[in-house]
Each structure stands twice: as C-alpha cells, then as structure tokens.
Write an enzyme that holds these catalytic residues in place. Structure first.
Site, PDB file in Angstrom:
ATOM      1  N   ARG A   1      20.362 -37.186  19.125  1.00 22.74           N
ATOM      2  CA  ARG A   1      18.992 -36.759  19.378  1.00 22.74           C
ATOM      3  C   ARG A   1      18.807 -36.020  20.695  1.00 22.74           C
ATOM      4  O   ARG A   1      17.695 -35.547  20.962  1.00 22.74           O
ATOM      5  CB  ARG A   1      18.087 -37.972  19.371  1.00 22.74           C
ATOM      6  CG  ARG A   1      17.518 -38.332  18.003  1.00 22.74           C
ATOM      7  CD  ARG A   1      16.706 -39.598  18.153  1.00 22.74           C
ATOM      8  NE  ARG A   1      15.621 -39.723  17.244  1.00 22.74           N
ATOM      9  CZ  ARG A   1      15.562 -40.645  16.268  1.00 22.74           C
ATOM     10  NH1 ARG A   1      16.565 -41.451  16.063  1.00 22.74           N
ATOM     11  NH2 ARG A   1      14.493 -40.737  15.514  1.00 22.74           N
TER      12      ARG A   1
ATOM     13  N   LYS B   1      16.156 -38.844   6.581  1.00 22.80           N
ATOM     14  CA  LYS B   1      17.510 -39.216   7.015  1.00 22.80           C
ATOM     15  C   LYS B   1      17.860 -40.643   6.554  1.00 22.80           C
ATOM     16  O   LYS B   1      18.943 -40.876   6.032  1.00 22.80           O
ATOM     17  CB  LYS B   1      17.631 -39.129   8.548  1.00 22.80           C
ATOM     18  CG  LYS B   1      17.353 -37.744   9.114  1.00 22.80           C
ATOM     19  CD  LYS B   1      17.620 -37.673  10.620  1.00 22.80           C
ATOM     20  CE  LYS B   1      16.721 -38.546  11.459  1.00 22.80           C
ATOM     21  NZ  LYS B   1      15.287 -38.173  11.414  1.00 22.80           N
TER      22      LYS B   1
ATOM     23  N   ARG C   1       6.258 -49.633  10.047  1.00 20.73           N
ATOM     24  CA  ARG C   1       6.867 -49.499  11.381  1.00 20.73           C
ATOM     25  C   ARG C   1       5.757 -49.207  12.378  1.00 20.73           C
ATOM     26  O   ARG C   1       4.913 -48.343  12.118  1.00 20.73           O
ATOM     27  CB  ARG C   1       7.862 -48.328  11.368  1.00 20.73           C
ATOM     28  CG  ARG C   1       9.210 -48.705  10.853  1.00 20.73           C
ATOM     29  CD  ARG C   1      10.116 -47.510  10.713  1.00 20.73           C
ATOM     30  NE  ARG C   1      10.270 -46.704  11.928  1.00 20.73           N
ATOM     31  CZ  ARG C   1      11.189 -45.761  12.072  1.00 20.73           C
ATOM     32  NH1 ARG C   1      12.044 -45.516  11.097  1.00 20.73           N
ATOM     33  NH2 ARG C   1      11.267 -45.056  13.177  1.00 20.73           N
TER      34      ARG C   1
ATOM     35  N   ARG D   1       4.770 -44.521   4.661  1.00 21.01           N
ATOM     36  CA  ARG D   1       6.103 -45.127   4.730  1.00 21.01           C
ATOM     37  C   ARG D   1       6.037 -46.612   5.102  1.00 21.01           C
ATOM     38  O   ARG D   1       5.329 -46.996   6.028  1.00 21.01           O
ATOM     39  CB  ARG D   1       6.965 -44.385   5.756  1.00 21.01           C
ATOM     40  CG  ARG D   1       8.320 -45.056   5.988  1.00 21.01           C
ATOM     41  CD  ARG D   1       9.318 -44.140   6.603  1.00 21.01           C
ATOM     42  NE  ARG D   1       9.140 -43.923   8.037  1.00 21.01           N
ATOM     43  CZ  ARG D   1      10.005 -43.247   8.787  1.00 21.01           C
ATOM     44  NH1 ARG D   1      11.076 -42.706   8.234  1.00 21.01           N
ATOM     45  NH2 ARG D   1       9.779 -43.086  10.066  1.00 21.01           N
TER      46      ARG D   1
ATOM     47  N   ARG E   1       6.438 -38.559  18.585  1.00 20.08           N
ATOM     48  CA  ARG E   1       7.811 -38.405  18.091  1.00 20.08           C
ATOM     49  C   ARG E   1       8.084 -36.952  17.692  1.00 20.08           C
ATOM     50  O   ARG E   1       9.191 -36.451  17.905  1.00 20.08           O
ATOM     51  CB  ARG E   1       8.059 -39.362  16.919  1.00 20.08           C
ATOM     52  CG  ARG E   1       8.133 -40.805  17.412  1.00 20.08           C
ATOM     53  CD  ARG E   1       7.987 -41.792  16.285  1.00 20.08           C
ATOM     54  NE  ARG E   1       9.120 -41.789  15.396  1.00 20.08           N
ATOM     55  CZ  ARG E   1       9.102 -42.331  14.182  1.00 20.08           C
ATOM     56  NH1 ARG E   1       8.019 -42.881  13.716  1.00 20.08           N
ATOM     57  NH2 ARG E   1      10.181 -42.308  13.454  1.00 20.08           N
TER      58      ARG E   1
END
Ligand code: AMP
Length: 211
Positions: free
Chosen positions: A88, A13, A156, A127, A167
């Site tokens: 969400r 996203k 992150r 990432r 998550r």
C-alpha cells in the site's frame, strides 16, 4: 507465483484473493485480516493498529513489513502467495522486494482491480464481514451466520462513510503511486475490470495471469 493484488478499498481484493489463490495452488496473505484478528484478540499489535484502522489511515510501514516478514518465513508460503491489501506504500513495495529477493523470489505480477468510485461507495455501504474467518459479504446482514465457518457477520467500523472517504483519499495519496513504482521497476502488470460477477472477475484475473 507471488502475486500482488492491488486496488482501492472495496475493489474486491478480499473476495478475489482466495479464489485466485485456490486456482494457483498458493495461500493468501491479507494484512487487513491479520490486523483485524489482532485487534479482536487485543494483542499488542492489535492495540497499536486499532486507532489507525478505525480512522481509515494506514498502519505504519514497519508494522506491516514485520507482519509480512514473519508470514513469508512460514513454509506454507514457500511456493508463492497472493498478497491482498499489501503493498500500500512505496516503502512497502521496496521492503517486500528486498524480502523476496533474500528468498530468491520476486513479485511475479501485480494485478490491479479497477472499479469506479461510485461503485466502491455502494459496495462498502452494504459490505459485511465474518468476524471469525473474515470472508466479506454483500448479501448478509450484521448478526447473520457466516455460511463458510458459522461465525457472526458484522459491519467493519472502517466501512462507515467518514472512514471510507478517508480511505479513498489515503489510496490516492499513498497507494496509487505504488502501481507506477512497479511499472518503473519492470514488474508484470495487469489491469482488470472488476465490475461484474465474482466468477467473471476471477476468470479475467486468471486470464491476465496466463491461466
Ligand atoms: P483492508 O482489510 O485491506 O481493507 O485493511 C483494513 C485496514 O488495515 C486499512 O485501512 C489499514 O488501516 C490497515 N492495513 C491493512 N493492510 C495495510 C497495509 N499494507 N499498509 C498499511 N495499513 C494496512
């Protein structure tokens, strides 16, 4: 056009939103980016959100809807928005619908970016993200400089395996029902295969949006 980009964490996203937004000539609004900037600056919003984010839990709906309300009131968003990371939960979908209705607008399309869980786990394990402009990367290491803005690239904290597992669990429990909510409420839905190159996925999304 008001577009909701939907998908699991790591579906792409944050990578796709700016590209789709550029093609449509509208800005993006990424609640995760707003929250990370607030955490970095140590504002009251950031202090409230940090613990939820570190665990991989959702920040309360009232906080998220407050951010979205403040942002959508800005003239920049008058012609539309690509929403990244919001909606969400079902209450967020309801709150956004009411907000847009009061502005004479609606969600024009919900685009679901779909990738298998194994690929999500792989993507999150490599990432990094720019600590300044928040562009996500798969080919830069912590400490590298962001080619976009010169900021320092970092990992992150919620991309570590324990938070990632949470998550994904949170997505299945709280976020997956949002797609059905939009289906029930007659929204235009597009399911897009988000495997493959960034450019290919952008083309698929734009094609799904009739562009
Ligand atoms: P993201 O950058 O979209 O992956 O968001 C990072 C984190 O910010 C999430 O794991 C949540 O803790 C929080 N967050 C971002 N957007 C929302 C939202 N719409 N609702 C609840 N929490 C959110």
């Amino acid at each position: 056009m008001n577009i909701v980009l939907f998908g699991k964490p790591g579906a792409g996203k944050g990578t796709q939103a700016p590209k789709i937004a550029d093609a449509l000539g509208v800005p993006t609004l990424a609640t995760g980016n707003v929250l990370r900037a607030a955490v970095k600056e140590g504002t009251p919003l950031g202090r409230e959100a940090k613990a939820y984010m570190d665990r991989g839990d959702l920040v309360p709906d009232s906080v998220i809807l407050g951010i979205v309300r403040d942002e959508l009131a800005k003239p920049d968003y008058a012609n539309g928005v690509v929403l990244d990371g919001v909606v969400r939960t079902v209450p967020q979908a309801e709150g956004l619908a009411a907000m847009l209705k009061s502005l004479g607008r609606k969600v024009d399309a919900v685009v679901s970016l779909e990738v298998p869980d194994e690929e999500i786990v792989r993507r999150m394990s490599v990432r990094t993200v720019c600590s300044s402009c928040q562009t996500p990367y798969s080919n830069l290491s912590p400490g590298d400089r962001c080619p976009n803005c010169g900021g320092v690239v970092m990992r992150r904290s919620d991309d570590e395996p324990v938070a990632v597992r949470n998550r994904l669990k949170v997505f299945n429990a709280q976020t997956a029902p949002v797609f059905d909510w939009y289906k029930r409420n007659g929204a235009r839905l597009a399911v897009v295969d988000a495997n493959g190159s960034v450019a290919d996925v952008t083309q698929r999304v734009l094609h799904a949006l009739g562009r």
